[in-house]
Design a protein around this motif. Structure first.
Motif, PDB file in Angstrom:
ATOM      1  N   ALA A  60      -2.556   5.840  -8.398  1.00 13.27           N
ATOM      2  CA  ALA A  60      -4.078   5.241  -8.108  1.00 13.27           C
ATOM      3  C   ALA A  60      -3.608   3.869  -8.964  1.00 13.27           C
ATOM      4  N   ARG A  61      -2.389   3.619  -9.868  1.00 10.00           N
ATOM      5  CA  ARG A  61      -2.555   2.418 -10.293  1.00 10.00           C
ATOM      6  C   ARG A  61      -1.391   1.714  -9.989  1.00 10.00           C
ATOM      7  N   VAL A  62      -0.786   2.109  -8.232  1.00 10.56           N
ATOM      8  CA  VAL A  62       0.255   1.076  -7.352  1.00 10.56           C
ATOM      9  C   VAL A  62      -0.848   0.125  -6.877  1.00 10.56           C
ATOM     10  N   ASP A  63      -0.202  -0.781  -6.466  1.00 11.13           N
ATOM     11  CA  ASP A  63      -0.448  -1.474  -5.671  1.00 11.13           C
ATOM     12  C   ASP A  63       0.252  -1.702  -4.639  1.00 11.13           C
ATOM     13  N   PRO A  64      -0.709  -0.795  -2.747  1.00  8.74           N
ATOM     14  CA  PRO A  64       0.122  -0.626  -1.930  1.00  8.74           C
ATOM     15  C   PRO A  64       0.469  -2.213  -1.111  1.00  8.74           C
ATOM     16  N   PHE A  65      -0.354  -3.093  -1.897  1.00 11.72           N
ATOM     17  CA  PHE A  65      -0.540  -4.788  -0.783  1.00 11.72           C
ATOM     18  C   PHE A  65       0.666  -5.482  -0.924  1.00 11.72           C
ATOM     19  N   ASN A  66       0.828  -4.925  -2.256  1.00 14.20           N
ATOM     20  CA  ASN A  66       2.564  -6.098  -2.648  1.00 14.20           C
ATOM     21  C   ASN A  66       3.692  -5.079  -2.388  1.00 14.20           C
ATOM     22  N   TRP A  67       3.581  -4.226  -1.741  1.00 19.13           N
ATOM     23  CA  TRP A  67       5.374  -3.482  -1.602  1.00 19.13           C
ATOM     24  C   TRP A  67       6.102  -4.212  -0.388  1.00 19.13           C
ATOM     25  N   ASN A  68       7.598  -3.620  -0.895  1.00 19.70           N
ATOM     26  CA  ASN A  68       8.197  -4.120  -0.020  1.00 19.70           C
ATOM     27  C   ASN A  68       8.810  -3.407   0.688  1.00 19.70           C
ATOM     28  N   TYR A  69       8.444  -3.231   1.992  1.00 14.72           N
ATOM     29  CA  TYR A  69       8.151  -2.492   3.497  1.00 14.72           C
ATOM     30  C   TYR A  69      10.263  -2.370   3.748  1.00 14.72           C
ATOM     31  N   LEU A  70      10.825  -3.653   4.015  1.00 12.89           N
ATOM     32  CA  LEU A  70      11.816  -3.343   4.662  1.00 12.89           C
ATOM     33  C   LEU A  70      13.038  -2.334   3.459  1.00 12.89           C
ATOM     34  N   PHE A  71      12.580  -2.164   2.512  1.00  9.86           N
ATOM     35  CA  PHE A  71      12.642  -1.036   0.984  1.00  9.86           C
ATOM     36  C   PHE A  71      12.257   0.790   1.793  1.00  9.86           C
ATOM     37  N   ILE A  72      10.884   0.344   1.787  1.00  6.89           N
ATOM     38  CA  ILE A  72      10.244   2.212   2.072  1.00  6.89           C
ATOM     39  C   ILE A  72      10.807   2.235   4.086  1.00  6.89           C
ATOM     40  N   ALA A  73      11.065   1.353   4.556  1.00  6.87           N
ATOM     41  CA  ALA A  73      11.857   1.741   5.809  1.00  6.87           C
ATOM     42  C   ALA A  73      13.487   2.094   5.529  1.00  6.87           C
ATOM     43  N   ALA A  74      14.072   2.071   5.244  1.00  7.42           N
ATOM     44  CA  ALA A  74      14.935   2.333   4.155  1.00  7.42           C
ATOM     45  C   ALA A  74      14.681   3.345   3.846  1.00  7.42           C
TER      46      ALA A  74
END
Length: 366
Positions: A60-74
């Motif tokens: 609940a404390r994270v900010d999903p709008f500032n995630w690194n989506y290339l890292f998520i894809a990797a």
């Protein structure tokens, strides 16, 4: 460069885990406070109360709008590589099995990101490292721990149904082929027993429905999704969690990691050896945890074109020690808990020099 002060900070973050572990171990081995049945009850308490609230609290404390989506894809590619390899191994190898594929997936992919990863990431790469490791923790909770929970429940439900079918079908008659059931007309007991055995085998969708009902009763199934929904809403419209609600969650979630390690200590005390799975499986688990997992992550990183510090953090977070939650689930579902407990305990002991070695080697990678 990592200083001795940074290493000390990591050790400080890990030491309380071993205090909880030894208290659990001593409560059974030295002080005879808990019986094996009570130890199982403690593990269930951790599984169904403290861990779900702990998961919700950090998600609940994270900010999903500032995630690194290339890292998520990797990260997703690395997990799919491992799933593919394990599926092929299970299907075509004489030593392959569904149960061991589940355990090997845990050993390759599930890490103790928050306990060890956050202080180590901060020491190595600063806030950027912390952010990526927290992202990996949330992804692990949303996708991979949820997947693990599903396959564990799928396996246990299948075993329960098979056990019930066997007990009802084998008590008066040997198994009979379905196409020969017409030949049984005239026998009392054999027709009834065979019909019971056949009718007790559910269809695939009935089986999935049973699994779904069991997962719906498990708060681990949806705690992370409630947490990520709250994170999206709170960061989009800048809401803050009411203090009464936050306090109610924290009073239980703060005990999550400690009670998990305490439960592991009880499990250790009930085994003949501290490293209950033996030397060969311990080495095998360490190879999967510290070599296979980072290697798969490297494949994912190169596939999406990650480079620089993001590449380095990605590989290092894949080499973090074994997830404590994976042991709690293994104990609850009765699948290779000895292997997972050894991976957590021994993995944390050797992780610091291994991770520093990775840090030094990756310094030469662009």
């Amino acid at each position: 460069m990592i200083s001795w002060e940074d290493i000390y900070k990591v050790v400080v973050s890990m030491a309380p885990l071993y205090v909880a572990l030894m208290l659990g171990y001593g409560s059974v081995r030295w002080w005879n406070i808990f019986t094996p049945e009570q130890g199982g009850a403690i593990n269930r308490f951790v599984c169904f109360f403290t861990l779900p609230l702990f998961t919700f609290q950090f998600t609940a404390r994270v900010d999903p709008f500032n995630w690194n989506y290339l890292f998520i894809a990797a990260d997703a590619i690395s997990k799919l590589v491992i799933v593919t390899v394990l599926a092929l191994w299970s299907k075509f190898s004489s030593k392959g099995s569904y149960s061991w594929s589940i355990t090997n997936f845990s050993l390759c992919t599930l890490t103790s990101s928050l306990v060890v990863g956050v202080p180590l990431g901060d020491a190595m790469y600063g806030q950027m490292g912390v952010n990526l490791i927290v992202q990996s923790s949330v992804l692990q909770a949303i996708i991979w721990l949820t997947l693990l929970l599903f396959v564990l429940e799928f396996r246990r439900t299948g075993l329960d149904i098979y056990s019930n079918t066997s007990s009802s079908g084998d008590s008066r008659v040997k198994p009979v082929e379905l196409e020969n059931i017409n030949d049984l007309e005239g026998n009392m007991d054999m027709v009834e027993s065979t019909s019971t055995s056949i009718s007790s085998k559910p269809s695939f969708w009935s089986f999935i429905k049973v699994v779904g009902q069991k997962l719906a009763a498990n708060p681990n199934s949806y705690a992370v999704f409630i947490g990520i929904v709250w994170a999206l809403i709170s960061n989009r419209w800048h809401f803050q969690m009411p203090s009464i609600m936050e306090g109610s969650i924290l009073i239980m979630s703060n005990a999550g990691t400690g009670t998990a390690m305490f439960s592991m200590g009880i499990f250790m005390a009930l085994q003949e050896k501290v490293f209950a799975c033996g030397t060969k499986l311990t080495i095998f688990g360490m190879v999967l945890r510290f070599i296979a997992g980072p290697a798969a992550m490297a494949i994912g990183c190169f596939a999406v074109g990650l480079h620089g510090d993001v590449l380095r953090v990605s590989i290092i977070q894949a080499a973090l020690p074994q997830s404590i939650t994976s042991f709690i689930f293994a104990k609850e579902y009765g699948l290779h808990a000895d292997v997972l407990s050894t991976a957590v305990i021994f993995g944390m002991l050797v992780s610091l020099p291994v991770l520093i070695a990775y840090y030094a080697i990756l310094g030469f990678v662009n």
